[in-house]
Design an enzyme around this catalytic site. Structure first.
Site, PDB file in Angstrom:
ATOM      1  N   LYS A  11     -24.675  43.151  20.741  1.00  0.00           N
ATOM      2  CA  LYS A  11     -23.348  43.561  20.062  1.00  0.00           C
ATOM      3  C   LYS A  11     -22.723  44.545  20.646  1.00  0.00           C
ATOM      4  O   LYS A  11     -21.628  44.542  20.768  1.00  0.00           O
ATOM      5  CB  LYS A  11     -23.773  43.867  18.590  1.00  0.00           C
ATOM      6  CG  LYS A  11     -24.226  42.836  17.829  1.00  0.00           C
ATOM      7  CD  LYS A  11     -23.050  41.798  17.236  1.00  0.00           C
ATOM      8  CE  LYS A  11     -23.713  40.305  16.557  1.00  0.00           C
ATOM      9  NZ  LYS A  11     -22.617  39.703  15.944  1.00  0.00           N
ATOM     10  N   PHE A  66     -23.060  47.217   8.183  1.00  0.00           N
ATOM     11  CA  PHE A  66     -24.346  47.735   7.861  1.00  0.00           C
ATOM     12  C   PHE A  66     -24.884  46.384   7.245  1.00  0.00           C
ATOM     13  O   PHE A  66     -24.873  45.324   7.881  1.00  0.00           O
ATOM     14  CB  PHE A  66     -24.300  48.912   6.984  1.00  0.00           C
ATOM     15  CG  PHE A  66     -23.875  50.224   7.846  1.00  0.00           C
ATOM     16  CD1 PHE A  66     -22.763  50.365   8.812  1.00  0.00           C
ATOM     17  CD2 PHE A  66     -24.941  50.985   8.297  1.00  0.00           C
ATOM     18  CE1 PHE A  66     -22.850  51.244   9.650  1.00  0.00           C
ATOM     19  CE2 PHE A  66     -24.762  52.050   8.992  1.00  0.00           C
ATOM     20  CZ  PHE A  66     -23.683  52.129   9.909  1.00  0.00           C
ATOM     21  N   ALA A 113     -19.741  34.236  15.418  1.00  0.00           N
ATOM     22  CA  ALA A 113     -20.595  33.151  15.770  1.00  0.00           C
ATOM     23  C   ALA A 113     -21.906  33.729  16.438  1.00  0.00           C
ATOM     24  O   ALA A 113     -21.650  34.146  17.742  1.00  0.00           O
ATOM     25  CB  ALA A 113     -20.174  31.754  16.392  1.00  0.00           C
ATOM     26  N   TYR A 121     -30.889  42.481  19.693  1.00  0.00           N
ATOM     27  CA  TYR A 121     -29.980  41.895  18.843  1.00  0.00           C
ATOM     28  C   TYR A 121     -28.649  43.204  19.163  1.00  0.00           C
ATOM     29  O   TYR A 121     -27.339  42.860  19.032  1.00  0.00           O
ATOM     30  CB  TYR A 121     -30.353  41.678  17.377  1.00  0.00           C
ATOM     31  CG  TYR A 121     -28.944  41.677  16.406  1.00  0.00           C
ATOM     32  CD1 TYR A 121     -28.122  40.532  16.455  1.00  0.00           C
ATOM     33  CD2 TYR A 121     -28.874  42.526  15.513  1.00  0.00           C
ATOM     34  CE1 TYR A 121     -27.066  40.283  15.334  1.00  0.00           C
ATOM     35  CE2 TYR A 121     -27.576  42.493  14.746  1.00  0.00           C
ATOM     36  CZ  TYR A 121     -26.821  41.749  14.647  1.00  0.00           C
ATOM     37  OH  TYR A 121     -25.812  41.524  13.746  1.00  0.00           O
ATOM     38  N   SER A 174     -22.137  45.332  14.794  1.00  0.00           N
ATOM     39  CA  SER A 174     -23.318  45.804  13.642  1.00  0.00           C
ATOM     40  C   SER A 174     -23.834  47.151  14.075  1.00  0.00           C
ATOM     41  O   SER A 174     -23.481  47.830  14.788  1.00  0.00           O
ATOM     42  CB  SER A 174     -24.422  45.019  14.119  1.00  0.00           C
ATOM     43  OG  SER A 174     -25.624  45.427  13.446  1.00  0.00           O
ATOM     44  N   LEU A 223     -22.898  24.481  12.716  1.00  0.00           N
ATOM     45  CA  LEU A 223     -23.701  24.192  11.601  1.00  0.00           C
ATOM     46  C   LEU A 223     -25.182  24.380  11.934  1.00  0.00           C
ATOM     47  O   LEU A 223     -26.045  23.819  11.314  1.00  0.00           O
ATOM     48  CB  LEU A 223     -23.465  22.781  11.052  1.00  0.00           C
ATOM     49  CG  LEU A 223     -22.008  22.402  10.640  1.00  0.00           C
ATOM     50  CD1 LEU A 223     -21.933  21.131   9.973  1.00  0.00           C
ATOM     51  CD2 LEU A 223     -21.781  23.422   9.632  1.00  0.00           C
ATOM     52  N   ILE A 243     -43.531  43.327   3.039  1.00  0.00           N
ATOM     53  CA  ILE A 243     -42.649  44.544   3.128  1.00  0.00           C
ATOM     54  C   ILE A 243     -43.256  45.064   4.483  1.00  0.00           C
ATOM     55  O   ILE A 243     -44.482  45.311   4.568  1.00  0.00           O
ATOM     56  CB  ILE A 243     -42.997  45.391   2.059  1.00  0.00           C
ATOM     57  CG1 ILE A 243     -42.720  44.939   0.441  1.00  0.00           C
ATOM     58  CG2 ILE A 243     -42.497  46.825   2.320  1.00  0.00           C
ATOM     59  CD1 ILE A 243     -43.174  45.749  -0.441  1.00  0.00           C
TER      60      ILE A 243
END
Ligand code: UDP
Length: 324
Positions: free
Chosen positions: A144, A168, A73, A140, A116, A33, A206
């Site tokens: 993966k 994606f 997770a 990141y 990913s 959580l 942006i």
């Protein structure tokens, strides 16, 4: 099947868990959580609150006798991973190694893993298929990719069969409106825009308007989370039947720029959504678009809900309700 969804209270996990249960599976959930929320849990699930970094606890749960694991997770903010790699190394890599080792101990043969598009890095060609070179530009994406390598070795050495689903840009909310939990401190474009529209943050920043794209902002392939949930169900069925590991891209095969998403959000929410332009975010490629031909061929899956209006409208329905 008896399925354990790790990260099942989170944004994507909650949609996957709901659809697996709808299809008649017995769903159990592990979640700490930290980013997930109890609001996403339903009465027909068994819920175990705890952390995948706690190995002995994890083994005690995983030994309950599951037919398959869905592992979602992870920490997922590409920008943050460039500033806090330690967090991503621990949560994503150590966490997954714990899961793999406990899966071996418990003798569970099947894993569906949330991979990913970030594993590919800057595109060498578009659309990106599964054979595209894998040179992640953010930490990141590196985590993966390393996990996919671990899965390949655990397949060869321990016979664990896996589906690596290379998402994606996941966006939108449950088509049927059942998942209501807001993401905590989101960093992804659509929830950030929703928070601005809802008055929960002052403006959208942006990240770069000088990319080599038609309007200068980053282009991504946005895939509706209900489409993703369907892909998980199809992947699990295929894995259970064929008993062969595979990796597939999950995308809509269409690109949308930051400004296109923003315009759709302004139109659908009726809110002004203030913006400011800041510099590029480190590690962000200019443009990512998937080829999902392999998912179509292998799983008979294709995106049905991933048009920009459905993505924004299903998201806004949830944010608006929280406002009310
Ligand atoms: N983006 C942005 N402002 C934000 C968040 C994202 O301009 O607050 C841009 C980002 O540079 C990228 C696109 O929106 O071009 C999608 O980013 P997101 O973080 O949602 O997903 P990513 O593609 O990085 O996984």
């Amino acid at each position: 099947m008896k399925i354990l969804v790790i990260g099942g209270a989170g944004y994507i996990g909650s949609h996957v868990a709901r659809m697996l249960a709808d299809k008649g599976n017995k769903v159990s959930i592990i979640d700490n959580l930290s980013t997930g929320t109890e609001e996403n849990l339903f009465a027909d699930y068994d819920f175990y609150k705890g952390d995948i970094l706690d190995y002995s606890w994890l083994v005690s749960i995983i030994k309950h006798g599951f037919d398959a694991i869905v592992h979602l997770a992870a920490a997922k903010a590409a920008g943050e991973s460039m500033i806090r790699p330690e967090k991503y190394a621990t949560q994503n890599l150590t966490g997954t190694i714990n899961i793999l080792n406990s899966v071996v101990e418990a003798g569970i043969p099947l894993i569906v893993f949330s991979s990913s598009a970030a594993i590919y890095g800057e595109p060498k060609y578009l659309p990106i298929d599964e054979a595209h070179p894998k040179e992640p530009t953010n930490f990141y994406g590196f985590t993966k990719l390393e996990i996919e390598h671990l899965l390949e070795w655990y397949d060869r050495l321990k016979g664990i069969k896996f589906a690596a689903l290379r998402y994606f840009n996941a966006a939108g909310y449950d088509i049927e409106g059942r998942i209501q939990g807001l993401e905590k401190n989101p960093a992804n474009l659509v929830p950030v825009i929703m928070e601005v529209a809802a008055g929960m943050r002052p403006r959208l920043e942006i990240f770069g308007t000088d990319y080599p794209t038609p309007d200068g902002t980053g282009v991504r392939d946005y895939i509706h989370v209900t489409d993703l949930a369907e892909a998980h169900c199809a992947a699990l069925s295929h894995l259970a039947e064929a008993r062969q590991s595979f990796a597939v891209n999950l995308g809509s095969e269409r690109g949308l720029s930051v400004l296109e998403i923003l315009q759709a959000a302004r139109r659908i929410t009726g809110r002004s959504i203030p913006v400011s332009t800041v510099g590029r975010r480190p590690g962000d490629p200019a443009k990512l678009i998937a080829s999902s031909a392999a998912a179509k061929r292998l799983l008979g899956w294709k995106a049905k809900y991933s048009d920009v209006d459905t993505i924004i409208a299903t998201s806004w329905r949830v944010y608006e309700k929280h406002l009310a």
